[in-house]
Each structure stands twice: as C-alpha cells, then as structure tokens.
Design a protein around this motif. Structure first.
Motif, PDB file in Angstrom:
ATOM      1  N   LEU A 153       4.238   2.894  16.838  1.00  0.00           N
ATOM      2  CA  LEU A 153       4.432   3.905  15.808  1.00  0.00           C
ATOM      3  C   LEU A 153       3.297   3.810  14.797  1.00  0.00           C
ATOM      4  O   LEU A 153       3.062   2.753  14.209  1.00  0.00           O
ATOM      5  CB  LEU A 153       5.768   3.689  15.102  1.00  0.00           C
ATOM      6  N   VAL A 154       2.595   4.924  14.612  1.00  0.00           N
ATOM      7  CA  VAL A 154       1.488   4.998  13.669  1.00  0.00           C
ATOM      8  C   VAL A 154       1.952   5.774  12.433  1.00  0.00           C
ATOM      9  O   VAL A 154       2.409   6.903  12.544  1.00  0.00           O
ATOM     10  CB  VAL A 154       0.270   5.712  14.295  1.00  0.00           C
ATOM     11  N   ALA A 155       1.831   5.165  11.260  1.00  0.00           N
ATOM     12  CA  ALA A 155       2.154   5.842  10.004  1.00  0.00           C
ATOM     13  C   ALA A 155       0.891   6.493   9.457  1.00  0.00           C
ATOM     14  O   ALA A 155      -0.189   5.888   9.482  1.00  0.00           O
ATOM     15  CB  ALA A 155       2.707   4.844   8.996  1.00  0.00           C
ATOM     16  N   ILE A 156       1.006   7.728   8.968  1.00  0.00           N
ATOM     17  CA  ILE A 156      -0.161   8.449   8.444  1.00  0.00           C
ATOM     18  C   ILE A 156       0.254   9.322   7.258  1.00  0.00           C
ATOM     19  O   ILE A 156       1.394   9.770   7.178  1.00  0.00           O
ATOM     20  CB  ILE A 156      -0.825   9.312   9.543  1.00  0.00           C
ATOM     21  N   GLY A 157      -0.682   9.539   6.350  1.00  0.00           N
ATOM     22  CA  GLY A 157      -0.455  10.489   5.274  1.00  0.00           C
ATOM     23  C   GLY A 157      -0.417   9.866   3.893  1.00  0.00           C
ATOM     24  O   GLY A 157       0.612   9.318   3.487  1.00  0.00           O
ATOM     25  N   GLY A 158      -1.557   9.896   3.193  1.00  0.00           N
ATOM     26  CA  GLY A 158      -1.607   9.447   1.808  1.00  0.00           C
ATOM     27  C   GLY A 158      -1.458   7.957   1.595  1.00  0.00           C
ATOM     28  O   GLY A 158      -1.160   7.505   0.483  1.00  0.00           O
ATOM     29  N   ILE A 159      -1.669   7.160   2.637  1.00  0.00           N
ATOM     30  CA  ILE A 159      -1.421   5.716   2.555  1.00  0.00           C
ATOM     31  C   ILE A 159      -2.649   4.980   2.013  1.00  0.00           C
ATOM     32  O   ILE A 159      -3.770   5.210   2.471  1.00  0.00           O
ATOM     33  CB  ILE A 159      -1.034   5.150   3.930  1.00  0.00           C
ATOM     34  N   LYS A 160      -2.390   4.070   1.073  1.00  0.00           N
ATOM     35  CA  LYS A 160      -3.446   3.226   0.527  1.00  0.00           C
ATOM     36  C   LYS A 160      -3.211   1.780   0.935  1.00  0.00           C
ATOM     37  O   LYS A 160      -2.098   1.395   1.296  1.00  0.00           O
ATOM     38  CB  LYS A 160      -3.501   3.343  -1.000  1.00  0.00           C
ATOM     39  N   PHE A 161      -4.265   0.990   0.851  1.00  0.00           N
ATOM     40  CA  PHE A 161      -4.197  -0.401   1.288  1.00  0.00           C
ATOM     41  C   PHE A 161      -3.057  -1.154   0.602  1.00  0.00           C
ATOM     42  O   PHE A 161      -2.394  -1.991   1.223  1.00  0.00           O
ATOM     43  CB  PHE A 161      -5.541  -1.094   1.009  1.00  0.00           C
ATOM     44  N   GLU A 162      -2.842  -0.869  -0.671  1.00  0.00           N
ATOM     45  CA  GLU A 162      -1.829  -1.590  -1.432  1.00  0.00           C
ATOM     46  C   GLU A 162      -0.417  -1.373  -0.887  1.00  0.00           C
ATOM     47  O   GLU A 162       0.491  -2.156  -1.179  1.00  0.00           O
ATOM     48  CB  GLU A 162      -1.890  -1.172  -2.910  1.00  0.00           C
ATOM     49  N   GLN A 163      -0.221  -0.327  -0.091  1.00  0.00           N
ATOM     50  CA  GLN A 163       1.098  -0.039   0.481  1.00  0.00           C
ATOM     51  C   GLN A 163       1.248  -0.573   1.907  1.00  0.00           C
ATOM     52  O   GLN A 163       2.330  -0.487   2.495  1.00  0.00           O
ATOM     53  CB  GLN A 163       1.316   1.471   0.484  1.00  0.00           C
ATOM     54  N   ALA A 164       0.176  -1.138   2.443  1.00  0.00           N
ATOM     55  CA  ALA A 164       0.160  -1.503   3.863  1.00  0.00           C
ATOM     56  C   ALA A 164       1.233  -2.521   4.227  1.00  0.00           C
ATOM     57  O   ALA A 164       1.934  -2.367   5.235  1.00  0.00           O
ATOM     58  CB  ALA A 164      -1.220  -2.025   4.250  1.00  0.00           C
ATOM     59  N   ALA A 165       1.374  -3.565   3.425  1.00  0.00           N
ATOM     60  CA  ALA A 165       2.328  -4.625   3.775  1.00  0.00           C
ATOM     61  C   ALA A 165       3.742  -4.068   3.888  1.00  0.00           C
ATOM     62  O   ALA A 165       4.484  -4.403   4.818  1.00  0.00           O
ATOM     63  CB  ALA A 165       2.264  -5.737   2.734  1.00  0.00           C
ATOM     64  N   GLU A 166       4.120  -3.194   2.955  1.00  0.00           N
ATOM     65  CA  GLU A 166       5.467  -2.617   2.975  1.00  0.00           C
ATOM     66  C   GLU A 166       5.653  -1.706   4.185  1.00  0.00           C
ATOM     67  O   GLU A 166       6.733  -1.675   4.792  1.00  0.00           O
ATOM     68  CB  GLU A 166       5.712  -1.843   1.678  1.00  0.00           C
ATOM     69  N   HIS A 192     -13.205  -3.695   4.885  1.00  0.00           N
ATOM     70  CA  HIS A 192     -13.060  -5.150   5.062  1.00  0.00           C
ATOM     71  C   HIS A 192     -11.678  -5.621   4.608  1.00  0.00           C
ATOM     72  O   HIS A 192     -11.101  -6.528   5.221  1.00  0.00           O
ATOM     73  CB  HIS A 192     -14.161  -5.882   4.288  1.00  0.00           C
ATOM     74  N   GLN A 193     -11.138  -5.015   3.539  1.00  0.00           N
ATOM     75  CA  GLN A 193      -9.777  -5.345   3.117  1.00  0.00           C
ATOM     76  C   GLN A 193      -8.777  -5.044   4.225  1.00  0.00           C
ATOM     77  O   GLN A 193      -7.922  -5.868   4.561  1.00  0.00           O
ATOM     78  CB  GLN A 193      -9.398  -4.546   1.867  1.00  0.00           C
ATOM     79  N   TRP A 194      -8.875  -3.849   4.771  1.00  0.00           N
ATOM     80  CA  TRP A 194      -7.960  -3.442   5.838  1.00  0.00           C
ATOM     81  C   TRP A 194      -8.098  -4.353   7.061  1.00  0.00           C
ATOM     82  O   TRP A 194      -7.098  -4.778   7.640  1.00  0.00           O
ATOM     83  CB  TRP A 194      -8.234  -1.994   6.242  1.00  0.00           C
ATOM     84  N   LEU A 195      -9.326  -4.627   7.444  1.00  0.00           N
ATOM     85  CA  LEU A 195      -9.535  -5.468   8.624  1.00  0.00           C
ATOM     86  C   LEU A 195      -9.005  -6.883   8.395  1.00  0.00           C
ATOM     87  O   LEU A 195      -8.433  -7.506   9.295  1.00  0.00           O
ATOM     88  CB  LEU A 195     -11.024  -5.513   8.971  1.00  0.00           C
ATOM     89  N   GLY A 196      -9.176  -7.395   7.179  1.00  0.00           N
ATOM     90  CA  GLY A 196      -8.674  -8.723   6.862  1.00  0.00           C
ATOM     91  C   GLY A 196      -7.160  -8.796   6.917  1.00  0.00           C
ATOM     92  O   GLY A 196      -6.579  -9.726   7.485  1.00  0.00           O
ATOM     93  N   ALA A 197      -6.496  -7.787   6.359  1.00  0.00           N
ATOM     94  CA  ALA A 197      -5.046  -7.748   6.376  1.00  0.00           C
ATOM     95  C   ALA A 197      -4.524  -7.593   7.797  1.00  0.00           C
ATOM     96  O   ALA A 197      -3.525  -8.221   8.191  1.00  0.00           O
ATOM     97  CB  ALA A 197      -4.535  -6.606   5.500  1.00  0.00           C
TER      98      ALA A 197
END
Length: 202
Positions: A153-166, A192-197
């Motif tokens: 399942l791929v989530a899309i739409g207005g998502i920022k890195f800070e919301q990724a963990a949730e 790099h933030q996204w790849l690291g997480a």
C-alpha cells in the motif's frame, strides 16, 4: 529490495529523474501529462537510459503502450487510464502495475486487475493537482491495509517527512512524495532524510 521502495518520489522532468538517480533513490515515478506517443516515447526513453544500470527503478506513469514498446519494467496507472489499458498486454510484457485509488469503488476496480501495489490518496490536502476526492486521513491507511493484506500500500498526497513515521505505523508500505522534495528549499538534504528513515525502517 521491496518494490516499490518505502520512499517513492514522483517527478515531472528528466532533470529530477537524473538528480534523484544520482542521490541513490530506489524508485522514481516520472509523471508527465498530455504528451502524444512520440513525445512520451522520447521522454521515457531518455529516462530509462538515465536509470539503466543504476539502483533506481523508473516507473512510467500512464503511457502503457510506450512502456511496452520501450520494454520498461514498471508502470503506474490512474483509474481513467486503467479503464483504457490492455492489462493482459501489460502483464504479457512482464511489467509491474501500480494503480491509484481514492474510494471503495476504485479499490475494488483496482483489485480486479491484480496490481503489484495500490496507491491510496490523497492522505492530506494537496494543491498540486485538482482532486475531486477529500483527504483520506491517516486512519484510512489502516483500514485499507487490513483489506488488501500483503499487497503493498502506497500512501500519497500532501505528505511531508515529519509525518512519515505515523503513516508507516498506520500500515503504509511506501510513501509517494511530490512537493516535499520538488518544492523543498534543500531537495537533496530532504531526499537524504527520507532515505535515512527508510533504511532504518527496512
């Protein structure tokens, strides 16, 4: 590596494909609207040449005939494009198929096509494209993930890195990102933030 990767940027130019490939992004979708077949063939041929021999998997958006002709490996379709596509021909060509969904009816339509992943959106409000669907919200991710089971399942739409963990905690296997990279003040640092997480969560 799983497909699609947990970080899944969606871009609209060759320049972005090149930049993300050089940064080591695993899955990149190239989405360019309103091209004729000749222009689409030229664009995606260049993109596939750029990513060939790298760790980046290029996903062709919409142009399924072009994807088959160019022997692309990955394709993403919206619902309108799915209705006009020859899914059997796509499968015969050995191309993976990801599908966009926005409500229950579209999910049912997508599942009948036996996709390799389903995208759910928009999770949040987005200004990048006109949407006739209201934001789904994070809880919807958990509901749909229970329904589709092991299908990514791929989530899309207005998502920022800070919301990724949730969002990952809610059940998303991958997050498709547009503006959080392309409109960020420092896109390379954001990638790099996204790849690291993603690496930590893998």
């Amino acid at each position: 590596m799983p497909y699609p990767d947990r970080f899944y940027p969606v871009v609209d130019t060759i320049a972005w494909v090149k930049r993300l490939t050089q940064l080591g992004v695993g899955t990149v979708q190239l989405r360019a609207k309103d091209l004729d077949d000749a222009a689409a063939t030229t664009l995606f041929r260049e993109a596939l040449t750029l990513t060939n021999g790298t760790k980046t998997k290029l996903v062709v958006n919409d142009y399924w005939r072009v994807a088959i002709d160019l022997k692309a490996q990955h394709l993403h379709l919206g619902q309108e494009d799915l209705a006009e596509a020859d899914v059997a021909a796509i499968r015969k060509a050995g191309i993976t198929l990801g599908l966009s969904t926005h409500d229950e009816e579209e999910l049912e339509t997508a599942l009948r096509a036996k996709p390799d992943y389903v995208a759910l959106g928009p999770i949040f409000f987005t200004t990048l494209k006109s949407m006739r669907f209201a934001p789904q919200g994070i809880p919807k991710i958990s509901v749909w993930k229970k329904r589709i089971g092991t299908l990514p399942l791929v989530a899309i739409g207005g998502i920022k890195f800070e919301q990724a963990a949730e969002i990952f905690a809610a059940g998303a296997d991958s997050i498709a990102v547009v503006s959080d990279v392309t409109q960020h003040a420092d896109p390379d640092a954001r990638v790099h933030q996204w790849l690291g997480a993603s690496a930590k969560a893998a």
